[in-house]
Design a protein around this motif. Structure first.
Motif, mmCIF file in Angstrom:
data_model
loop_
_atom_site.group_PDB
_atom_site.id
_atom_site.type_symbol
_atom_site.label_atom_id
_atom_site.label_comp_id
_atom_site.label_asym_id
_atom_site.label_seq_id
_atom_site.Cartn_x
_atom_site.Cartn_y
_atom_site.Cartn_z
ATOM 1 N N ARG A 204 -73.784 -35.773 -20.083
ATOM 2 C CA ARG A 204 -72.437 -35.430 -19.643
ATOM 3 C C ARG A 204 -72.101 -36.064 -18.288
ATOM 4 O O ARG A 204 -72.923 -36.059 -17.362
ATOM 5 C CB ARG A 204 -72.337 -33.909 -19.517
ATOM 6 C CG ARG A 204 -70.963 -33.369 -19.817
ATOM 7 C CD ARG A 204 -71.075 -31.966 -20.370
ATOM 8 N NE ARG A 204 -71.582 -31.096 -19.297
ATOM 9 C CZ ARG A 204 -70.861 -30.124 -18.762
ATOM 10 N NH1 ARG A 204 -69.652 -29.880 -19.206
ATOM 11 N NH2 ARG A 204 -71.358 -29.377 -17.813
ATOM 12 N N CYS A 205 -70.879 -36.589 -18.188
ATOM 13 C CA CYS A 205 -70.373 -37.077 -16.897
ATOM 14 C C CYS A 205 -69.838 -35.855 -16.160
ATOM 15 O O CYS A 205 -68.950 -35.167 -16.661
ATOM 16 C CB CYS A 205 -69.262 -38.091 -17.113
ATOM 17 S SG CYS A 205 -68.239 -38.362 -15.650
ATOM 18 N N LEU A 206 -70.385 -35.587 -14.956
ATOM 19 C CA LEU A 206 -69.931 -34.406 -14.220
ATOM 20 C C LEU A 206 -68.578 -34.639 -13.539
ATOM 21 O O LEU A 206 -67.994 -33.731 -12.985
ATOM 22 C CB LEU A 206 -70.971 -33.972 -13.185
ATOM 23 C CG LEU A 206 -72.233 -33.297 -13.736
ATOM 24 C CD1 LEU A 206 -73.045 -32.684 -12.605
ATOM 25 C CD2 LEU A 206 -71.898 -32.224 -14.771
ATOM 26 N N GLY A 207 -68.116 -35.898 -13.623
ATOM 27 C CA GLY A 207 -66.797 -36.193 -13.042
ATOM 28 C C GLY A 207 -65.693 -35.704 -13.947
ATOM 29 O O GLY A 207 -64.785 -35.008 -13.515
ATOM 30 N N CYS A 208 -65.782 -36.042 -15.242
ATOM 31 C CA CYS A 208 -64.706 -35.656 -16.176
ATOM 32 C C CYS A 208 -65.192 -34.640 -17.206
ATOM 33 O O CYS A 208 -64.425 -34.217 -18.058
ATOM 34 C CB CYS A 208 -64.144 -36.885 -16.881
ATOM 35 S SG CYS A 208 -65.357 -37.755 -17.880
ATOM 36 N N ARG A 209 -66.453 -34.249 -17.093
ATOM 37 C CA ARG A 209 -67.035 -33.222 -17.981
ATOM 38 C C ARG A 209 -67.056 -33.666 -19.447
ATOM 39 O O ARG A 209 -67.076 -32.840 -20.346
ATOM 40 C CB ARG A 209 -66.268 -31.885 -17.870
ATOM 41 C CG ARG A 209 -66.099 -31.403 -16.449
ATOM 42 C CD ARG A 209 -67.206 -30.460 -16.066
ATOM 43 N NE ARG A 209 -67.345 -30.385 -14.604
ATOM 44 C CZ ARG A 209 -68.354 -29.837 -13.976
ATOM 45 N NH1 ARG A 209 -69.356 -29.308 -14.673
ATOM 46 N NH2 ARG A 209 -68.421 -29.800 -12.677
ATOM 47 N N ARG A 230 -70.679 -47.181 -15.469
ATOM 48 C CA ARG A 230 -69.384 -46.499 -15.292
ATOM 49 C C ARG A 230 -69.150 -45.577 -16.470
ATOM 50 O O ARG A 230 -69.561 -45.860 -17.581
ATOM 51 C CB ARG A 230 -68.259 -47.541 -15.252
ATOM 52 C CG ARG A 230 -68.429 -48.621 -14.181
ATOM 53 C CD ARG A 230 -67.793 -48.212 -12.878
ATOM 54 N NE ARG A 230 -66.356 -48.035 -13.036
ATOM 55 C CZ ARG A 230 -65.473 -49.019 -12.970
ATOM 56 N NH1 ARG A 230 -65.871 -50.254 -12.748
ATOM 57 N NH2 ARG A 230 -64.185 -48.775 -13.116
ATOM 58 N N CYS A 231 -68.492 -44.457 -16.192
ATOM 59 C CA CYS A 231 -68.152 -43.543 -17.291
ATOM 60 C C CYS A 231 -67.038 -44.188 -18.109
ATOM 61 O O CYS A 231 -66.050 -44.656 -17.552
ATOM 62 C CB CYS A 231 -67.685 -42.192 -16.742
ATOM 63 S SG CYS A 231 -67.004 -41.102 -18.005
ATOM 64 N N GLU A 232 -67.216 -44.201 -19.427
ATOM 65 C CA GLU A 232 -66.209 -44.840 -20.282
ATOM 66 C C GLU A 232 -64.909 -44.040 -20.279
ATOM 67 O O GLU A 232 -63.839 -44.602 -20.477
ATOM 68 C CB GLU A 232 -66.741 -44.915 -21.717
ATOM 69 C CG GLU A 232 -67.831 -45.944 -21.874
ATOM 70 C CD GLU A 232 -67.766 -46.616 -23.239
ATOM 71 O OE1 GLU A 232 -67.767 -45.861 -24.226
ATOM 72 O OE2 GLU A 232 -67.699 -47.850 -23.289
ATOM 73 N N GLU A 233 -65.058 -42.757 -20.062
ATOM 74 C CA GLU A 233 -63.897 -41.869 -20.123
ATOM 75 C C GLU A 233 -63.075 -41.934 -18.830
ATOM 76 O O GLU A 233 -61.891 -42.218 -18.864
ATOM 77 C CB GLU A 233 -64.403 -40.428 -20.352
ATOM 78 C CG GLU A 233 -63.364 -39.469 -20.851
ATOM 79 C CD GLU A 233 -62.778 -39.896 -22.199
ATOM 80 O OE1 GLU A 233 -61.555 -39.788 -22.331
ATOM 81 O OE2 GLU A 233 -63.540 -40.346 -23.096
ATOM 82 N N CYS A 234 -63.733 -41.653 -17.663
ATOM 83 C CA CYS A 234 -62.979 -41.548 -16.409
ATOM 84 C C CYS A 234 -63.157 -42.755 -15.500
ATOM 85 O O CYS A 234 -62.539 -42.810 -14.448
ATOM 86 C CB CYS A 234 -63.361 -40.258 -15.672
ATOM 87 S SG CYS A 234 -65.052 -40.229 -15.031
ATOM 88 N N ARG A 235 -63.965 -43.725 -15.890
ATOM 89 C CA ARG A 235 -64.188 -44.987 -15.168
ATOM 90 C C ARG A 235 -64.944 -44.816 -13.849
ATOM 91 O O ARG A 235 -65.124 -45.767 -13.093
ATOM 92 C CB ARG A 235 -62.855 -45.741 -14.901
ATOM 93 C CG ARG A 235 -62.008 -46.027 -16.126
ATOM 94 C CD ARG A 235 -62.749 -46.787 -17.210
ATOM 95 N NE ARG A 235 -63.266 -48.081 -16.759
ATOM 96 C CZ ARG A 235 -64.384 -48.636 -17.214
ATOM 97 N NH1 ARG A 235 -65.104 -48.005 -18.123
ATOM 98 N NH2 ARG A 235 -64.777 -49.789 -16.764
HETATM 99 ZN ZN LIG Z 1 -66.391 -39.334 -16.554
#
Ligand SMILES: [Zn+2]
Length: 246
Positions: A204-209, A230-235
């Motif tokens: 899990r990305c803790l930036g965008c959950r 980089r997170c694919e969701e929130c970059r």
């Molecule tokens: Zn993210």
């Protein structure tokens, strides 16, 4: 982009300091005292013309009173002069006597009327003065309340700014451990998204959950530890730590 894992982990310290700085800035912007001061300033601004109007009315009535009192005086003086002439016995013609007596009567009546006018003006002036006193007291109380709110605001600002100074000192220190290109990327992302880096915890990305896909996890697993992910969701920059479980 590549960077030493230790430098990447420092991004998390930096992100933590930045969000603490954001919280401070938010607190500074939304201090309840600021809204209170605004509200009080509005009320003070609305009361100011009312004070001026009441003071003007009182001043006008004071002048009106002086003028009416002068009228009373002049009528009284004329009546007294006529009375003296009457009392002196110098006027002997019955016609002149009658005319003098009738003038005295009419002057007395005029004096009574004018004294009524003076009384009526005095009453209006008194109520205007009461209004001035009440409005000035209200305005002074509002100004006092605003002064206290300003003192509390200034104390809160001083405290926030002190804390901000300490955080910025730490931030400079942490930023010094991060290579320039990685720091520049972080700053750019922070500007765009508010937060520049987040921890990868499990999948899990803790930036965008958001939980990453299996394919993405596998891609990250295959990448070197130096690779900046980089997170694919929130970059945001995804930082791998011991908690990432990769
Ligand atoms: Zn993210």
């Amino acid at each position: 982009m590549k960077a030493a894992p230790a430098a990447q982990k420092r991004l998390l310290d930096l992100a933590e300091l930045d969000s603490a700085l954001d919280r401070l800035a938010h607190r500074r912007r939304t201090l309840p005292e600021l809204a209170q001061i605004d509200e009080l300033s509005g009320r003070i601004a609305r009361i100011a013309p009312q004070v001026i109007a009441a003071e003007t009315e009182s001043g006008d009535l004071a002048r009106e009173q002086s003028k009416a009192e002068a009228d009373v005086d002049s009528v009284r003086t004329r009546a007294e002069r006529d009375q003296k002439r009457l009392d002196s016995g110098q006027v002997s013609s019955p016609k002149d006597l009658a005319s003098l007596q009738s003038e005295i009567v009419s002057l007395k009546r005029r004096q009574d009327d004018l004294e009524e006018v003076v009384l009526e003006i005095m009453e209006r002036r008194e109520s205007a003065d009461e209004r001035v006193t009440k409005l000035v007291a209200e305005r002074d109380e509002l100004a006092g309340t605003r002064g206290s709110a300003e003192d509390r605001r200034d104390a809160a600002f001083a405290e926030i700014d002190k804390e901000k100074g300490e955080l910025q000192g730490k931030r400079t220190e942490v930023a010094g451990d991060i290579p320039a290109d990685l720091l520049a990327l972080y700053e750019k992302l922070r500007e765009q998204f508010g937060v520049g880096a987040a921890m990868l915890q499990g999948a899990r990305c803790l930036g965008c959950r958001t939980s990453l896909s299996i394919a993405e996890i596998n891609r990250i697993k295959a990448a070197s530890h130096e690779e900046v992910i980089r997170c694919e969701e929130c970059r945001r920059i995804l930082v791998r730590t011991a908690e990432s479980g990769l």
